[in-house]
Motif scaffolding. Structure first.
Motif, short mmCIF file in Angstrom:
data_model
loop_
_atom_site.label_atom_id
_atom_site.label_comp_id
_atom_site.label_asym_id
_atom_site.label_seq_id
_atom_site.Cartn_x
_atom_site.Cartn_y
_atom_site.Cartn_z
N ASP A 128 35.78 27.95 21.34
CA ASP A 128 35.75 29.58 21.76
C ASP A 128 36.99 30.33 21.01
N GLU A 129 36.77 31.50 20.71
CA GLU A 129 38.11 32.19 20.28
C GLU A 129 39.10 32.58 21.27
N VAL A 130 38.46 32.88 22.63
CA VAL A 130 39.44 33.25 23.81
C VAL A 130 39.70 32.32 24.76
N GLY A 131 38.55 31.49 25.18
CA GLY A 131 38.60 30.55 26.38
C GLY A 131 37.87 31.28 27.45
N GLY A 132 37.93 30.54 28.69
CA GLY A 132 37.28 31.12 29.65
C GLY A 132 37.40 30.39 31.04
N LEU A 133 36.45 30.43 31.93
CA LEU A 133 36.46 29.96 33.12
C LEU A 133 35.15 29.56 33.74
N LEU A 134 35.16 28.55 34.74
CA LEU A 134 33.93 28.37 35.52
C LEU A 134 33.89 29.61 36.57
N ALA A 135 32.72 29.98 36.72
CA ALA A 135 32.28 31.00 37.89
C ALA A 135 30.77 30.99 38.21
N THR A 153 29.94 50.83 52.65
CA THR A 153 29.04 50.99 51.62
C THR A 153 28.46 49.87 51.37
N THR A 154 27.30 49.65 50.67
CA THR A 154 26.99 48.34 50.11
C THR A 154 27.11 48.52 48.62
N GLU A 155 27.59 47.50 48.07
CA GLU A 155 28.32 47.32 46.78
C GLU A 155 27.11 46.71 45.79
N PRO A 156 26.74 47.27 44.53
CA PRO A 156 25.83 46.49 43.75
C PRO A 156 26.43 45.27 43.24
N ARG A 157 25.76 44.48 43.20
CA ARG A 157 26.23 42.94 42.70
C ARG A 157 25.94 42.55 41.34
N ASP A 158 25.03 43.59 40.81
CA ASP A 158 24.71 43.13 39.10
C ASP A 158 26.11 43.09 38.30
N GLY A 159 25.82 41.91 37.70
CA GLY A 159 27.03 41.65 36.77
C GLY A 159 28.19 40.88 37.60
N LEU A 160 28.39 40.97 38.63
CA LEU A 160 29.42 40.19 39.34
C LEU A 160 29.24 38.73 39.55
N GLN A 162 31.72 35.07 40.76
CA GLN A 162 32.76 34.71 41.70
C GLN A 162 33.50 33.75 40.76
N ALA A 163 34.88 33.95 40.42
CA ALA A 163 35.74 32.89 39.43
C ALA A 163 35.91 31.78 40.54
N GLN A 164 35.90 30.81 39.71
CA GLN A 164 36.56 29.24 39.97
C GLN A 164 37.58 28.96 39.21
N THR A 165 37.79 27.71 39.36
CA THR A 165 38.60 27.17 38.05
C THR A 165 38.05 25.65 37.94
N PRO A 166 38.40 25.02 36.91
CA PRO A 166 39.38 25.58 35.72
C PRO A 166 39.23 26.64 34.97
N GLN A 167 40.50 27.38 34.71
CA GLN A 167 40.36 28.41 33.87
C GLN A 167 41.12 27.91 32.52
N MET A 168 40.47 28.04 31.33
CA MET A 168 40.77 27.42 30.25
C MET A 168 41.34 28.31 29.04
N VAL A 202 31.64 30.54 32.23
CA VAL A 202 31.04 29.34 32.31
C VAL A 202 30.13 28.93 33.43
N VAL A 203 28.96 29.05 33.70
CA VAL A 203 28.33 28.75 35.08
C VAL A 203 28.80 27.50 35.86
N GLY A 204 29.51 27.79 36.91
CA GLY A 204 29.99 26.82 37.64
C GLY A 204 28.88 26.12 38.82
N GLN A 205 29.38 25.64 39.78
CA GLN A 205 28.53 24.96 40.91
C GLN A 205 29.36 25.43 42.31
N LEU A 206 28.33 25.44 43.13
CA LEU A 206 28.85 25.66 44.55
C LEU A 206 29.83 24.63 45.21
#
Length: 234
Positions: A128-135, A153-160, A162-168, A202-206
């Protein structure tokens, strides 16, 4: 060819755990929490080195230290914030890594990272040109509270996510991002975003949860025990 290195900021106090002992040293299945993190990473064949950054006055590390082999190194240069600790760790690693090597910053309090999940991240970001993270994409409805702890208020969750690590990220990019970061970014991706770059999710896991509250230790214990039973069955 770029190599993979892990940096673990472990200079925090973990005040939300309600314990005088920093949470990375809290017992989990009879061993310090950070032991489970380091043991897994030390066994990862694609990881060249693991760097743990603790506070200069951290007496717990010596008390609980385990020999993980030459792959794991300790740097007593923790800072006042996570960003400062990571940046100090990058400085300490300078003579051992190249500018285009990958640095994976991982929380000392995420013992649920598995070899399979780590491999998934490396495979997804290696070119990858940038890098990224599990989330993880958010599934729960989000509520914003007012000063009385009532729903404002109730906030829209579309596109949100939750960040995890590693962040690479590449060593040079991550160091520059943290050097230029204003304030105290809450994770490495936020600092990289400030450079105008877009880290990949990058899709992580619970199972890769961060130990923040006392009840989280019970969840982590169940995950690790299930892993142990699965390994025995193989």
């Amino acid at each position: 060819m770029s190599t993979f290195h892990v940096l673990i900021p472990a200079a925090g106090s973990g005040s939300r755990m309600g314990s005088e002992l920093p949470k990375q040293y809290l017992p989990l299945l009879g061993k310090p929490l950070i032991h489970h993190v380091l043991a897994m990473l030390a066994q990862a064949p694609r990881i060249a080195s693991v760097h743990v950054v603790v506070s200069a006055d951290d007496a717990c590390w010596d008390e609980h230290a385990v020999d993980y082999g030459n792959k794991v190194q300790v740097h007593r240069s923790g800072g006042a914030t996570r960003a400062a600790t990571v940046l100090n760790g990058l400085y300490a690693m300078a003579g051992q890594v190249r500018a285009d090597d990958w640095i994976l910053v991982h929380d000392a309090a995420r013992p649920g990272l598995s070899q399979a999940l780590l491999a998934s991240l490396l495979d997804a970001l290696e070119h990858d040109e940038v890098g990224g993270l599990l989330a993880i994409p958010l599934a729960d409805t989000l509520k914003r509270a007012d000063e009385q702890q009532r729903v404002a208020t109730t906030e829209p969750r579309d596109g949100l996510w939750q960040a995890q690590t590693p962040q690479m990220f590449r060593y040079e990019i991550l160091q520059r991002a943290l050097q230029l970061a204003g304030g105290a970014p809450t994770d490495e991706a936020q600092a990289v975003e400030a450079l105008g770059l877009k880290p990949r999710l990058v899709v992580g896991q619970l199972r890769n949860l961060k130990i923040t509250y006392p009840q989280d230790l019970k969840i982590a214990e169940a995950i690790l025990l299930a892993d142990a039973k699965e390994n025995e069955a193989i």
